[in-house]
Write an enzyme that holds these catalytic residues in place. Structure first.
Site, PDB file in Angstrom:
ATOM      1  N   GLY A 173       0.822  -1.209   0.000  1.00  0.00           N
ATOM      2  CA  GLY A 173       0.000   0.000   0.000  1.00  0.00           C
ATOM      3  C   GLY A 173       0.854   1.256   0.000  1.00  0.00           C
ATOM      4  N   ASN A 202       1.569   3.169  -2.318  1.00  0.00           N
ATOM      5  CA  ASN A 202       1.242   4.142  -3.367  1.00  0.00           C
ATOM      6  C   ASN A 202       0.247   5.187  -2.894  1.00  0.00           C
ATOM      7  OD1 ASN A 202      -0.395   1.857  -3.212  1.00  0.00           O
ATOM      8  ND2 ASN A 202      -1.305   2.290  -5.204  1.00  0.00           N
ATOM      9  N   GLY A 256      -1.586   7.351   0.944  1.00  0.00           N
ATOM     10  CA  GLY A 256      -1.731   7.473   2.397  1.00  0.00           C
ATOM     11  C   GLY A 256      -0.414   7.403   3.146  1.00  0.00           C
ATOM     12  N   ILE A 257      -0.454   6.722   4.265  1.00  0.00           N
ATOM     13  CA  ILE A 257       0.721   6.611   5.118  1.00  0.00           C
ATOM     14  C   ILE A 257       1.870   5.940   4.366  1.00  0.00           C
ATOM     15  CG2 ILE A 257       1.633   5.502   7.196  1.00  0.00           C
ATOM     16  CD1 ILE A 257      -1.081   5.706   8.438  1.00  0.00           C
ATOM     17  N   TYR A 314     -13.457  -5.469  11.170  1.00  0.00           N
ATOM     18  CA  TYR A 314     -12.213  -4.693  11.248  1.00  0.00           C
ATOM     19  C   TYR A 314     -11.450  -5.034  12.525  1.00  0.00           C
ATOM     20  CZ  TYR A 314      -9.207  -0.572  11.589  1.00  0.00           C
ATOM     21  OH  TYR A 314      -8.139   0.271  11.724  1.00  0.00           O
TER      22      TYR A 314
END
Ligand SMILES: *[C@@H]1O[C@H](CO)[C@@H](O)[C@H](O)[C@H]1NC(C)=O
Ligand SMILES: *[C@@H]1O[C@H](CO)[C@@H](O)[C@H](O)[C@H]1NC(C)=O
Ligand SMILES: *[C@@H]1O[C@H](CO)[C@@H](O)[C@H](O)[C@H]1NC(C)=O
Length: 346
Positions: free
Chosen positions: A63, A65, A67-68, A218
């Site tokens: 991930g 690419n 946000g964090i 979640y």
């Protein structure tokens, strides 16, 4: 001293209260402003101050690419590491990589497709990665979903469980040998305080028979991550494996991960809340700090199995304790992912 104007009713020489207030208001504004700004800094959270260089090191950031993750990639590349972004989509790949390369003045940033909702995609990613690299020093399991509507992946897992936990478990499994060949190496998982509200329902991990609640799904997935960090550290202590592992809590960050939250569904409410959220939530760059810290802090090289928040070690709550629960989740993940032995790929 200039004469103060005399005011009727006040003894001569006493200053005008209004004048006092007028001369005080800049101070009051400064105090309030300072407080508001200080609080904002507080909400931004701790920063990783390590100046460690990562020349010659190889990292994967899932991930990475957006946000964090994007800030983790940027930070690593600036420190000299070669960084592979494992991304679900390749749509904006070129522009993201170009932007990051310009920003960091490093050409050693690459993007490869890795869809964590698919074991097949994870396998192709690892195969492609291993063709290019023999070493892996940092695996940052950063990608995640939050509060998404119910969806069962092609592998038959509930989506939160697969993306946040099973997919990263599988990825770590396939890369374990490479990590061991690159010691000291580190795996950092991202979890969230919600693990604390989680409950693992071994009878129905994928919400086939119980009613689906995004928050439960979640929390369950984040608890699974916390359990794994502990079990992993038990099974593969740093002294034997040379692979250190920690979990990081990034804090409340404004990223696309909140796209499924109720307030984001209504344009008007969203608009009203935007300034408030801006103030209260961390920027993605601030959210990246604890994860970066867990990777680069020298003091953590051999530290395994712990949880970090705001660049500090924090205890797990009781819910993640319990050897049997940790092992049961480990066993169940191996079984469901059809892994015979963790880290053994041939
Ligand atoms: C559900 O997951 C599949 C595959 O993972 C994906 O193609 C699809 O778009 C998802 N559906 C929703 C509603 O998100
Ligand atoms: C990270 O999470 C994955 C999946 O939950 C797990 O397999 C792995 O052991 C965890 N590693 C660490 C360091 O927490
Ligand atoms: C997990 O699996 C191992 C090996 O198969 C077994 O010895 C152990 O009892 C299992 N633990 C639990 C809690 O199911």
């Amino acid at each position: 001293m200039p004469d103060s104007p005399t005011i009727p009713g006040l003894p001569p020489g006493m200053p005008d209260p209004e004048a006092i207030f007028q001369s005080w208001w800049p101070i009051i504004i400064a105090l309030v402003g300072g407080f508001v700004y200080g609080l904002r800094l507080y909400f931004r959270g701790a920063r990783c101050t390590s100046e460690a260089k990562l020349d010659g090191k190889v990292a994967i950031v899932t991930g990475g690419n957006g946000g964090i993750g994007q800030y983790i990639v940027e930070d690593f590349a600036k420190r000299g590491a070669k960084v592979y972004i494992a991304a679900k989509n390749e749509e904006n790949a070129d522009s993201v990589v170009k932007e990051l390369r310009t920003k960091t003045k490093s050409e050693a940033i690459f993007l490869m497709k890795c869809d964590l909702t698919s074991k097949k995609s994870i396998e192709s990613f690892v195969e492609a990665f291993k063709k290019k690299e023999e070493n892996l020093h940092f695996l940052v399991n950063n990608a995640g979903v939050m509060m998404a509507p119910k969806n069962i992946t092609e592998d038959g897992f509930e989506e939160h469980l697969q993306v946040n936990h099973m997919g990263h478990f599988y990825l770590t499994h396939l890369l374990f040998n490479t990590l061991k060949a690159s010691v000291p190496s580190r795996v950092v998982n991202t979890t969230a305080p919600a693990y604390n509200l989680g409950k693992i329902d071994f009878e129905d991990l994928n919400f086939k028979n119980r009613e689906y609640q995004a928050s439960e799904a979640y929390a369950q997935s984040k608890l699974a991550v916390a359990l794994f960090t502990k079990e992993f550290a038990k099974k593969y202590p740093f002294e034997d494996s040379g692979v250190a592992m920690t979990s990081a809590i990034p804090g409340v960050v404004r990223t696309k991960i909140h796209r499924h939250m109720p307030f984001q569904q209504n344009g008007f409410i969203n608009l009203m809340f935007t300034p408030v959220l801006w103030y209260l939530m961390k920027h993605a760059e601030d959210g990246a700090q604890t994860t970066i810290f867990c990777c680069v802090a020298d003091a953590l090289t051999s530290v395994s199995g712990y949880l970090y928040k705001e660049c500090l070690r924090v205890p797990y709550t009781d819910i993640a304790e319990g050897d049997e629960l940790q092992e049961q989740m480990w066993n169940e993940s191996l079984k469901l992912l059809k892994i015979k032995e963790f880290g053994k790929t041939d």
